[in-house]
Design a protein around this motif. Structure first.
Motif, PDB file in Angstrom:
ATOM      1  N   MET A   1       0.837  -1.199   0.000  1.00 48.38           N
ATOM      2  CA  MET A   1       0.000   0.000   0.000  1.00 48.38           C
ATOM      3  C   MET A   1       0.877   1.257   0.000  1.00 48.38           C
ATOM      4  O   MET A   1       0.670   2.188  -0.782  1.00 48.38           O
ATOM      5  CB  MET A   1      -0.917  -0.001   1.224  1.00 48.38           C
ATOM      6  N   PHE A   2       1.898   1.270   0.870  1.00 52.37           N
ATOM      7  CA  PHE A   2       2.796   2.426   0.936  1.00 52.37           C
ATOM      8  C   PHE A   2       3.641   2.549  -0.328  1.00 52.37           C
ATOM      9  O   PHE A   2       3.957   3.659  -0.761  1.00 52.37           O
ATOM     10  CB  PHE A   2       3.695   2.337   2.174  1.00 52.37           C
ATOM     11  N   TYR A   3       4.021   1.422  -0.902  1.00 51.76           N
ATOM     12  CA  TYR A   3       4.790   1.423  -2.150  1.00 51.76           C
ATOM     13  C   TYR A   3       4.030   2.196  -3.229  1.00 51.76           C
ATOM     14  O   TYR A   3       4.588   3.087  -3.884  1.00 51.76           O
ATOM     15  CB  TYR A   3       5.018  -0.029  -2.582  1.00 51.76           C
ATOM     16  N   ASP A   4       2.755   1.885  -3.375  1.00 50.93           N
ATOM     17  CA  ASP A   4       1.927   2.580  -4.370  1.00 50.93           C
ATOM     18  C   ASP A   4       1.782   4.061  -4.024  1.00 50.93           C
ATOM     19  O   ASP A   4       1.837   4.925  -4.904  1.00 50.93           O
ATOM     20  CB  ASP A   4       0.547   1.931  -4.460  1.00 50.93           C
ATOM     21  N   LEU A   5       1.588   4.350  -2.737  1.00 49.11           N
ATOM     22  CA  LEU A   5       1.425   5.733  -2.284  1.00 49.11           C
ATOM     23  C   LEU A   5       2.684   6.554  -2.555  1.00 49.11           C
ATOM     24  O   LEU A   5       2.617   7.691  -3.042  1.00 49.11           O
ATOM     25  CB  LEU A   5       1.102   5.752  -0.786  1.00 49.11           C
ATOM     26  N   ILE A   6       3.836   5.973  -2.254  1.00 54.71           N
ATOM     27  CA  ILE A   6       5.110   6.677  -2.457  1.00 54.71           C
ATOM     28  C   ILE A   6       5.340   6.946  -3.947  1.00 54.71           C
ATOM     29  O   ILE A   6       5.698   8.063  -4.340  1.00 54.71           O
ATOM     30  CB  ILE A   6       6.274   5.869  -1.861  1.00 54.71           C
ATOM     31  N   LEU A   7       5.133   5.933  -4.787  1.00 52.63           N
ATOM     32  CA  LEU A   7       5.326   6.119  -6.225  1.00 52.63           C
ATOM     33  C   LEU A   7       4.378   7.179  -6.782  1.00 52.63           C
ATOM     34  O   LEU A   7       4.740   7.936  -7.685  1.00 52.63           O
ATOM     35  CB  LEU A   7       5.115   4.797  -6.968  1.00 52.63           C
ATOM     36  N   GLU A   8       3.184   7.243  -6.220  1.00 51.10           N
ATOM     37  CA  GLU A   8       2.178   8.202  -6.689  1.00 51.10           C
ATOM     38  C   GLU A   8       2.515   9.633  -6.267  1.00 51.10           C
ATOM     39  O   GLU A   8       2.338  10.572  -7.042  1.00 51.10           O
ATOM     40  CB  GLU A   8       0.807   7.799  -6.139  1.00 51.10           C
ATOM     41  N   GLN A   9       3.026   9.806  -5.049  1.00 48.38           N
ATOM     42  CA  GLN A   9       3.193  11.147  -4.500  1.00 48.38           C
ATOM     43  C   GLN A   9       4.622  11.680  -4.508  1.00 48.38           C
ATOM     44  O   GLN A   9       4.832  12.883  -4.375  1.00 48.38           O
ATOM     45  CB  GLN A   9       2.658  11.188  -3.058  1.00 48.38           C
ATOM     46  N   ALA A  10       5.615  10.832  -4.657  1.00 47.86           N
ATOM     47  CA  ALA A  10       7.002  11.279  -4.585  1.00 47.86           C
ATOM     48  C   ALA A  10       7.351  12.235  -5.719  1.00 47.86           C
ATOM     49  O   ALA A  10       6.826  12.129  -6.829  1.00 47.86           O
ATOM     50  CB  ALA A  10       7.936  10.078  -4.612  1.00 47.86           C
TER      51      ALA A  10
END
Length: 258
Positions: free
Chosen positions: A119-128
């Motif tokens: 879940m965090f992997y997707d969030l980081i890729l989306e927002q970084a």
């Protein structure tokens, strides 16, 4: 309350209350129904948890805030995964986060469940602002040793960032050959949100690679152990011998080489 709300309504209203000084909350404290008192107890526990999450979030932003106070803007967190396994690559990630990054419960990747990591992997890729990944395979690890290979993976991750960083926060290492101001932080993946994010990107990337290798090289349990020396892995080594992704300079593997 002249007319008592149903338990369902109380639950719904409590969800929007953030302080015990709220008049509705104070009125509920006088409500002797067990269901209401149970909801109040749950509310208080949740408030404590939220306060702890907020405190942790503020703590793991301290290094980023300190770097920003010095005038740095493109701050990259760097971490690696895979120094200890007997097989597969070492993977590093470099992550530059925006100031308004949504923290949630982000933490060192090793402390998170696979579901939360994904879940965090997707969030980081989306927002970084930018993410770079460096992968150094077992052949190079055997050639230059795992410590140097880890440095190379980190440098490669930095090189793959879309924007050049002006400050590096690195988990327990220094990249002397990079002419970029940097800070080495012991256990940085638990102290810096940028490093924690890099840890998650690196671990998910490597775990997925090892699952693909499990299909290509069955019998060692790579999907379960990610190449670490578990009982299943060592039994596979004894039965099958090393496969092409094993690190031949690592002692448990070396003894099975012809």
């Amino acid at each position: 309350m002249t007319k008592k709300d149903s338990i369902k309504v109380v639950k719904e209203k409590l969800a929007s209350i953030t302080s015990q000084t709220d008049s509705y909350f104070r009125a509920l404290q006088e409500d002797d129904r067990k269901g209401v008192q149970k909801l109040l107890a749950t509310w208080e526990i949740n408030q404590i948890k939220q306060a702890q999450i907020k405190e942790k979030a503020e703590m793991i932003l301290a290094y980023e805030h300190a770097a920003q106070a010095k005038g740095y803007r493109m701050i990259a967190g760097i971490d690696e995964v895979g120094r200890g396994p007997l097989a597969g690559p070492v993977v590093a990630a470099a992550v530059i986060l925006p100031k308004d990054f949504e923290l949630l419960e982000i933490d060192d990747s090793k402390k998170l469940s696979e579901k939360k990591r994904d879940m965090f992997y997707d969030l980081i890729l989306e927002q970084a602002v930018s993410v770079g990944i460096g992968i150094i395979d077992e052949k190079i690890i055997d050639k230059i040793n795992i410590y140097e290979a880890t440095k190379e993976a980190m440098k490669l991750a930095v090189a793959k960032l879309s924007f050049p960083p002006d400050y590096l926060l690195i988990d327990a290492m220094k990249l002397e050959s990079l002419p970029i101001p940097q800070e080495s932080i012991i256990k940085g993946d638990a102290k810096s949100v940028s490093i924690a994010s890099a840890s998650i990107i690196a671990k998910v990337t490597r775990d997925r690679l090892m699952k693909s290798f499990d299909t290509k090289y069955p019998g060692y349990g790579f999907a379960n152990n990610a190449g670490y020396g578990t009982k299943e892995h060592l039994e596979g080594l004894e039965k099958l011998g090393p496969c092409p992704i094993h690190r031949e300079t690592f002692a448990p593997v070396k003894k099975y080489l012809n």
